[in-house]
Design a protein around this motif. Structure first.
Motif, short mmCIF file in Angstrom:
data_model
loop_
_atom_site.label_atom_id
_atom_site.label_comp_id
_atom_site.label_asym_id
_atom_site.label_seq_id
_atom_site.Cartn_x
_atom_site.Cartn_y
_atom_site.Cartn_z
N SER A 264 0.83 -1.21 0.00
CA SER A 264 0.00 0.00 0.00
C SER A 264 0.86 1.26 0.00
O SER A 264 0.54 2.25 -0.67
N PHE A 267 2.30 1.63 -3.45
CA PHE A 267 1.24 2.03 -4.38
C PHE A 267 0.95 3.53 -4.25
O PHE A 267 0.79 4.24 -5.25
N SER A 270 3.81 5.55 -5.72
CA SER A 270 3.85 5.53 -7.19
C SER A 270 3.02 6.66 -7.79
O SER A 270 3.31 7.12 -8.90
N GLY A 283 4.71 1.06 -8.98
CA GLY A 283 3.37 0.47 -8.94
C GLY A 283 3.41 -1.03 -9.15
O GLY A 283 2.67 -1.79 -8.51
N ALA A 286 4.44 -2.69 -6.00
CA ALA A 286 3.32 -2.82 -5.07
C ALA A 286 2.52 -4.08 -5.37
O ALA A 286 2.10 -4.81 -4.46
N SER A 287 2.31 -4.36 -6.66
CA SER A 287 1.54 -5.55 -7.04
C SER A 287 2.24 -6.83 -6.61
O SER A 287 1.59 -7.83 -6.29
N ASN A 330 -4.72 -1.86 -8.63
CA ASN A 330 -3.34 -1.75 -9.11
C ASN A 330 -3.22 -2.20 -10.56
O ASN A 330 -2.56 -1.55 -11.38
N SER A 333 -4.72 0.37 -12.89
CA SER A 333 -3.87 1.56 -12.98
C SER A 333 -2.68 1.35 -13.90
O SER A 333 -2.29 2.24 -14.65
#
Length: 345
Positions: A264, A267, A270, A283, A286-287, A330, A333
Motif C-alpha cells: 500500500s 502504491f 507511485s 506500482g 506494489a503488485s 493496481n 492503474s
C-alpha cells in the motif's frame, strides 16, 4: 477418550508416530506438524529431570501398553486415577490410568538453534550456521531470480536509451524486500511473544529456488520475458506454536499483513512520483507484495492462510478481500491506455 499429545484435545481416533512413539490427532499426525524432533528432545529432558524409579517405569510401561490397546478399541468410561505428580512436572493422569506428557514451551531448550541443544533440525540447510548467513544467501538468490524474471532485451534497451536502465535493479530489490519483509513480520511477532525463531534455508525450498533459477536462464536465452521464477530459499522457523490460538494466528497473519502495508505504501508513492517510468515500476512493485500476500493466504498446506482461517475468519477474510481489491485497482492503474493512465500523465 484419549488426547492428542501435541494439542491436548480429545479425539476418538489417534495416530501413533513411529519416531517419537506418541499419539496425535489427524491435524498433528505428521512429524512436521508436531515438531517431532523437539518432542523427542523434550521427553529426554523430562526423563532425565524426573528420574523415575524402577517400579514407576514398570508401571508406566504396562500403562503405555494399555493405552495403545485403548486407541484402537471403543473407549468406555474408566475410573479416575489420581496422579502422584504435580502440575509442574508436566505429567498428567488420564481417565484410563496412563500418563501422557503434554509438551509445553518450557520444554524447548533455551538454545534450541545451537548445535549443543541436542535437537536435529531435518529439512534445514546449514542448520547451525549464523542467521545472517542464511539471510544473505536467501536474499542473493531471490535478487538474482528477480533480475532474471524482469529482464527483457527490448524493454531494457528502451530503458537504457531513456537513461533508466537501472530500474530493473530497483524492481529486483523490491521483489527481494517483499519476501524478506514478509518473513521478518513472522519473526518479529514471534519474538514479541518470547518464542525462539530464526530465518533458515530450507532444503526443499532450495530445490524450488534452483528450478526458478533454471527458468530464469531459459527466459533470458529465449528472449521471452515472464514473471519472476518462484523463489523460496528459506523461511522463518518458529518454535513453540503448539496450537491454533491468538498467538499462532498473529504470528501467521504478520507476514501477509506486512505485504499489505508495504504494498500500500509503494502504491501510494507511485502516484506521488511524476517521473515516468519510475512511477510505473514502483506500482508494479506494489503488485508483487499484494500477490505474495494473497498467495500465502491460500488456506492449504504450510501456507499462512490455513492457520489464520482456523484462528479468526474475520481477520482472514479482511486480509483476502483487501488484497483482492488492491490487486484489481493496481492492475487497472498499470494497464490503462496511455491516454488515461495516471502513470503516463
Amino acid at each position: 477418550m484419549p488426547r492428542c499429545y501435541h494439542c491436548g484435545e480429545r479425539f476418538d481416533d489417534l495416530y501413533k508416530c513411529d519416531k517419537c512413539n506418541q499419539y496425535y490427532c489427524y491435524l498433528h499426525k505428521d512429524p512436521i506438524n508436531h515438531e517431532c524432533n523437539i518432542v523427542k528432545a523434550s521427553l529426554e529432558l523430562q526423563y532425565s529431570s524426573n528420574e523415575p524409579s524402577h517400579d514407576y517405569l514398570n508401571s508406566h510401561n504396562q500403562s503405555s501398553t494399555n493405552y495403545a490397546e485403548n486407541i484402537s478399541s471403543t473407549h468406555q468410561q474408566q475410573p479416575n486415577y489420581q496422579s502422584s505428580y504435580s502440575e509442574s512436572s508436566e505429567i498428567r493422569g488420564t481417565t484410563d490410568g496412563t500418563f501422557t506428557w503434554y509438551r509445553r514451551e518450557s520444554n524447548i531448550p533455551d538454545n534450541a538453534f545451537s548445535p549443543n541443544s541436542g535437537i536435529e533440525f531435518k529439512g534445514i540447510l546449514l542448520p547451525y550456521k549464523p542467521e545472517f548467513l542464511h539471510l544473505l544467501i536467501g536474499s542473493v538468490l531471490i535478487y538474482i531470480i528477480g533480475l532474471m524474471g524482469f529482464y527483457n532485451p527490448q524493454n531494457q534497451q528502451l530503458l537504457n536509451d531513456l537513461g533508466f536502465g537501472w530500474i530493473i535493479f530497483m524492481v529486483a530489490g523490491f521483489y527481494t524486500t517483499a519476501f524478506l519483509f514478509h518473513e521478518f513480520g513472522h519473526r518479529q511477532v514471534a519474538i514479541h511473544f518470547g518464542l525462539q525463531t530464526k530465518f533458515r534455508l530450507l532444503k526443499f525450498g532450495m530445490i524450488i529456488t534452483a528450478f526458478g533459477l533454471l527458468m530464469g536462464l531459459i527466459s533470458i536465452a529465449s528472449g521471452v520475458q515472464g514473471l519472476p521464477g518462484l523463489a523460496l530459499p528459506g523461511a522463518v522457523v518458529v518454535l513453540g506454536l503448539d496450537k491454533i490460538d491468538k498467538k499462532t494466528g498473529l504470528c501467521k497473519a504478520a507476514g501477509p499483513t506486512v505485504n499489505l502495508i508495504y504494498g500500500s505504501i509503494l502504491f501510494a508513492v507511485s502516484f506521488l512520483i511524476s517521473i515516468f517510468p519510475i512511477n510505473l515500476f514502483i506500482g508494479m512493485a506494489a503488485s508483487i507484495n499484494f500477490m505474495l500476500g494473497l498467495f500465502n493466504l491460500i488456506p492449504i498446506g504450510i501456507l499462512d492462510g490455513e492457520n489464520i482461517f482456523k484462528w479468526n475468519k474475520k481477520v482472514y477474510f479482511f486480509l483476502v478481500i483487501s488484497m483482492l481489491i488492491l490487486i484489481i485497482i493496481n492492475y487497472i492503474s498499470i494497464y490503462l491506455p496511455p491516454a488515461s493512465n495516471p502513470y503516463y500523465i
